[in-house]
Scaffold this motif. Structure first.
Motif, PDB file in Angstrom:
ATOM      1  N   PRO A 113       9.840 -15.819   7.841  1.00 23.59           N
ATOM      2  CA  PRO A 113      11.156 -16.204   7.330  1.00 23.59           C
ATOM      3  C   PRO A 113      11.205 -17.702   7.051  1.00 23.59           C
ATOM      4  O   PRO A 113      10.580 -18.497   7.749  1.00 23.59           O
ATOM      5  CB  PRO A 113      12.107 -15.843   8.480  1.00 23.59           C
ATOM      6  CG  PRO A 113      11.371 -14.822   9.291  1.00 23.59           C
ATOM      7  CD  PRO A 113       9.919 -15.163   9.159  1.00 23.59           C
ATOM      8  N   GLY A 114      11.932 -18.068   6.000  1.00 23.37           N
ATOM      9  CA  GLY A 114      12.119 -19.465   5.673  1.00 23.37           C
ATOM     10  C   GLY A 114      11.190 -19.987   4.605  1.00 23.37           C
ATOM     11  O   GLY A 114      11.326 -21.127   4.176  1.00 23.37           O
ATOM     12  N   LEU A 115      10.237 -19.165   4.165  1.00 23.37           N
ATOM     13  CA  LEU A 115       9.346 -19.577   3.088  1.00 23.37           C
ATOM     14  C   LEU A 115       9.769 -18.894   1.796  1.00 23.37           C
ATOM     15  O   LEU A 115      10.351 -17.815   1.814  1.00 23.37           O
ATOM     16  CB  LEU A 115       7.892 -19.218   3.412  1.00 23.37           C
ATOM     17  CG  LEU A 115       7.187 -20.218   4.332  1.00 23.37           C
ATOM     18  CD1 LEU A 115       7.558 -20.016   5.770  1.00 23.37           C
ATOM     19  CD2 LEU A 115       5.698 -20.131   4.149  1.00 23.37           C
ATOM     20  N   ALA A 116       9.459 -19.542   0.679  1.00 28.71           N
ATOM     21  CA  ALA A 116       9.680 -18.907  -0.619  1.00 28.71           C
ATOM     22  C   ALA A 116       8.438 -18.077  -0.929  1.00 28.71           C
ATOM     23  O   ALA A 116       7.323 -18.441  -0.551  1.00 28.71           O
ATOM     24  CB  ALA A 116       9.911 -19.959  -1.696  1.00 28.71           C
ATOM     25  N   HIS A 117       8.641 -16.965  -1.617  1.00 27.01           N
ATOM     26  CA  HIS A 117       7.543 -16.035  -1.884  1.00 27.01           C
ATOM     27  C   HIS A 117       7.582 -15.581  -3.339  1.00 27.01           C
ATOM     28  O   HIS A 117       8.652 -15.369  -3.910  1.00 27.01           O
ATOM     29  CB  HIS A 117       7.663 -14.815  -0.969  1.00 27.01           C
ATOM     30  CG  HIS A 117       6.688 -13.746  -1.309  1.00 27.01           C
ATOM     31  ND1 HIS A 117       7.050 -12.616  -2.018  1.00 27.01           N
ATOM     32  CD2 HIS A 117       5.354 -13.649  -1.078  1.00 27.01           C
ATOM     33  CE1 HIS A 117       5.969 -11.864  -2.182  1.00 27.01           C
ATOM     34  NE2 HIS A 117       4.938 -12.465  -1.637  1.00 27.01           N
ATOM     35  N   GLY A 118       6.399 -15.415  -3.917  1.00 33.19           N
ATOM     36  CA  GLY A 118       6.304 -14.882  -5.264  1.00 33.19           C
ATOM     37  C   GLY A 118       4.897 -14.387  -5.546  1.00 33.19           C
ATOM     38  O   GLY A 118       3.975 -14.619  -4.761  1.00 33.19           O
ATOM     39  N   PHE A 119       4.749 -13.701  -6.666  1.00 27.72           N
ATOM     40  CA  PHE A 119       3.420 -13.226  -7.062  1.00 27.72           C
ATOM     41  C   PHE A 119       3.370 -13.036  -8.566  1.00 27.72           C
ATOM     42  O   PHE A 119       4.398 -12.854  -9.219  1.00 27.72           O
ATOM     43  CB  PHE A 119       3.041 -11.924  -6.342  1.00 27.72           C
ATOM     44  CG  PHE A 119       3.873 -10.724  -6.695  1.00 27.72           C
ATOM     45  CD1 PHE A 119       3.491  -9.873  -7.728  1.00 27.72           C
ATOM     46  CD2 PHE A 119       5.032 -10.432  -6.001  1.00 27.72           C
ATOM     47  CE1 PHE A 119       4.252  -8.751  -8.062  1.00 27.72           C
ATOM     48  CE2 PHE A 119       5.802  -9.317  -6.323  1.00 27.72           C
ATOM     49  CZ  PHE A 119       5.412  -8.470  -7.348  1.00 27.72           C
ATOM     50  N   CYS A 120       2.142 -13.087  -9.099  1.00 24.13           N
ATOM     51  CA  CYS A 120       1.939 -12.731 -10.497  1.00 24.13           C
ATOM     52  C   CYS A 120       0.863 -11.656 -10.555  1.00 24.13           C
ATOM     53  O   CYS A 120      -0.067 -11.640  -9.746  1.00 24.13           O
ATOM     54  CB  CYS A 120       1.586 -13.935 -11.362  1.00 24.13           C
ATOM     55  SG  CYS A 120      -0.036 -14.633 -11.093  1.00 24.13           S
ATOM     56  N   VAL A 121       1.018 -10.763 -11.513  1.00 25.45           N
ATOM     57  CA  VAL A 121       0.108  -9.626 -11.653  1.00 25.45           C
ATOM     58  C   VAL A 121      -1.087 -10.058 -12.501  1.00 25.45           C
ATOM     59  O   VAL A 121      -0.930 -10.554 -13.610  1.00 25.45           O
ATOM     60  CB  VAL A 121       0.834  -8.424 -12.283  1.00 25.45           C
ATOM     61  CG1 VAL A 121      -0.120  -7.254 -12.472  1.00 25.45           C
ATOM     62  CG2 VAL A 121       2.025  -8.021 -11.419  1.00 25.45           C
ATOM     63  N   THR A 122      -2.289  -9.831 -11.962  1.00 22.04           N
ATOM     64  CA  THR A 122      -3.525 -10.228 -12.646  1.00 22.04           C
ATOM     65  C   THR A 122      -4.326  -9.025 -13.141  1.00 22.04           C
ATOM     66  O   THR A 122      -5.349  -9.198 -13.791  1.00 22.04           O
ATOM     67  CB  THR A 122      -4.399 -11.090 -11.710  1.00 22.04           C
ATOM     68  OG1 THR A 122      -4.639 -10.363 -10.504  1.00 22.04           O
ATOM     69  CG2 THR A 122      -3.700 -12.399 -11.378  1.00 22.04           C
ATOM     70  N   SER A 123      -3.873  -7.816 -12.843  1.00 25.25           N
ATOM     71  CA  SER A 123      -4.512  -6.589 -13.347  1.00 25.25           C
ATOM     72  C   SER A 123      -3.585  -5.970 -14.403  1.00 25.25           C
ATOM     73  O   SER A 123      -2.501  -6.492 -14.658  1.00 25.25           O
ATOM     74  CB  SER A 123      -4.747  -5.611 -12.196  1.00 25.25           C
ATOM     75  OG  SER A 123      -3.536  -5.337 -11.508  1.00 25.25           O
ATOM     76  N   GLU A 124      -4.007  -4.870 -15.007  1.00 21.56           N
ATOM     77  CA  GLU A 124      -3.166  -4.228 -16.035  1.00 21.56           C
ATOM     78  C   GLU A 124      -1.791  -3.869 -15.485  1.00 21.56           C
ATOM     79  O   GLU A 124      -0.776  -4.097 -16.125  1.00 21.56           O
ATOM     80  CB  GLU A 124      -3.858  -2.984 -16.600  1.00 21.56           C
ATOM     81  CG  GLU A 124      -4.981  -3.305 -17.561  1.00 21.56           C
ATOM     82  CD  GLU A 124      -4.548  -4.198 -18.718  1.00 21.56           C
ATOM     83  OE1 GLU A 124      -3.543  -3.898 -19.393  1.00 21.56           O
ATOM     84  OE2 GLU A 124      -5.213  -5.230 -18.935  1.00 21.56           O
ATOM     85  N   THR A 125      -1.754  -3.279 -14.292  1.00 20.56           N
ATOM     86  CA  THR A 125      -0.507  -2.995 -13.582  1.00 20.56           C
ATOM     87  C   THR A 125      -0.774  -3.205 -12.101  1.00 20.56           C
ATOM     88  O   THR A 125      -1.932  -3.256 -11.663  1.00 20.56           O
ATOM     89  CB  THR A 125      -0.013  -1.549 -13.797  1.00 20.56           C
ATOM     90  OG1 THR A 125      -1.003  -0.642 -13.318  1.00 20.56           O
ATOM     91  CG2 THR A 125       0.323  -1.276 -15.247  1.00 20.56           C
ATOM     92  N   ALA A 126       0.292  -3.312 -11.330  1.00 26.56           N
ATOM     93  CA  ALA A 126       0.150  -3.431  -9.877  1.00 26.56           C
ATOM     94  C   ALA A 126       1.325  -2.758  -9.190  1.00 26.56           C
ATOM     95  O   ALA A 126       2.477  -2.913  -9.614  1.00 26.56           O
ATOM     96  CB  ALA A 126       0.071  -4.892  -9.459  1.00 26.56           C
ATOM     97  N   LEU A 127       1.006  -2.011  -8.148  1.00 29.20           N
ATOM     98  CA  LEU A 127       2.006  -1.488  -7.216  1.00 29.20           C
ATOM     99  C   LEU A 127       1.970  -2.399  -6.005  1.00 29.20           C
ATOM    100  O   LEU A 127       0.950  -2.482  -5.306  1.00 29.20           O
ATOM    101  CB  LEU A 127       1.689  -0.060  -6.794  1.00 29.20           C
ATOM    102  CG  LEU A 127       1.987   1.029  -7.802  1.00 29.20           C
ATOM    103  CD1 LEU A 127       1.492   2.382  -7.286  1.00 29.20           C
ATOM    104  CD2 LEU A 127       3.475   1.095  -8.092  1.00 29.20           C
ATOM    105  N   PHE A 128       3.071  -3.085  -5.767  1.00 26.77           N
ATOM    106  CA  PHE A 128       3.165  -4.119  -4.740  1.00 26.77           C
ATOM    107  C   PHE A 128       4.135  -3.633  -3.667  1.00 26.77           C
ATOM    108  O   PHE A 128       5.282  -3.311  -3.971  1.00 26.77           O
ATOM    109  CB  PHE A 128       3.667  -5.405  -5.392  1.00 26.77           C
ATOM    110  CG  PHE A 128       3.706  -6.594  -4.493  1.00 26.77           C
ATOM    111  CD1 PHE A 128       2.566  -7.315  -4.238  1.00 26.77           C
ATOM    112  CD2 PHE A 128       4.897  -6.997  -3.920  1.00 26.77           C
ATOM    113  CE1 PHE A 128       2.606  -8.438  -3.420  1.00 26.77           C
ATOM    114  CE2 PHE A 128       4.950  -8.110  -3.107  1.00 26.77           C
ATOM    115  CZ  PHE A 128       3.799  -8.833  -2.852  1.00 26.77           C
TER     116      PHE A 128
END
Length: 186
Positions: A113-128
C-alpha cells in the motif's frame, strides 16, 4: 517459493514453486500460510482480472485512503510491471522498479500500500491478475502520469501507448497534494 527483495522497501518479487512435466504444470498462485511465513500479506479482499492488447498501458494508479496492497501476476502473455514509491518520507520517494511478468516466468510482484502501480502489455494480449488488500474506491483513486520526467520510467515501448482517459490525465508526482500520499511511517 523464492522471494526477492527489490531496491524499493517492501516491493518483492515472488517466484512460486512450479511442478511440471510433459502434461503441463501445477503451482500454488497464493497460499496464506506460506505467504505469511515469507513476510507477505495474508488478507486480501478482492481478486481482479484485466485483459489488454499489446501497447496498452494502465497506470500509474494509487488510492488514499483505502490504500491497496497488490499481489500481481500474468496468466497469459507478458507485461512490464512497475511500482513507484510515492510514500511521504520514504528514502526511495519517486524511484521506481520494473519487472517483466509473464505466463512463462510465472513471477509475481507484491506492491505494498502507498505505492503507485502500472503496467504495459508487451505481448499480443495479456491476462493480468491481482489480489488486493482493500476495496476499490474510485472516489479516492489517483493517477500519476505514466511519463512523469521526474520519475523517468524506461517503459519498453516503441510507439506511444494506448491509454484510458483517466491515465491520459495523470499528474506529475511533484504536483500531488501531500495529503493524497500515504506516509512511509504508516
Amino acid at each position: 517459493m523464492n522471494v526477492i527483495d527489490t531496491e524499493l522497501p517492501g516491493v518483492r518479487i515472488v517466484e512460486p514453486k512450479v511442478f511440471g512435466d510433459e502434461r503441463g504444470f501445477f503451482m500454488e498462485s497464493w497460499n496464506r500460510e506460506r505467504y505469511l511465513a515469507a513476510g507477505l500479506p495474508g488478507d486480501f479482499v478482492q481478486d481482479n482480472l484485466s485483459c489488454s492488447r499489446r501497447g496498452v498501458l494502465r497506470g500509474l494508479h494509487f488510492q488514499n485512503p483505502n490504500a491497496q496492497g497488490k499481489l500481481v501476476y500474468v496468466l497469459q502473455g507478458e507485461v512490464f510491471d512497475v511500482a513507484v514509491d510515492i510514500r511521504r518520507g520514504s528514502p526511495t520517494f519517486g524511484r521506481w522498479v520494473g519487472v517483466l511478468l509473464s505466463s512463462d516466468n510465472r513471477r509475481q510482484l507484491w506492491v505494498p500500500p502507498g505505492l503507485a502501480h502500472g503496467f504495459c502489455v508487451t505481448s499480443e494480449t495479456a491476462l493480468f491478475a491481482y489480489k488486493v488488500t482493500d476495496r476499490y474506491n474510485p472516489a479516492v483513486e489517483g493517477t500519476v502520469a505514466w511519463d512523469d520526467p521526474d520519475i523517468g520510467i524506461d517503459w519498453p515501448l516503441s510507439v506511444a501507448p494506448e491509454l484510458s482517459a483517466k491515465d491520459r490525465e495523470g499528474i506529475r508526482l511533484r504536483d500531488l497534494a501531500e495529503d493524497r500520499l500515504l506516509s512511509y511511517a504508516d
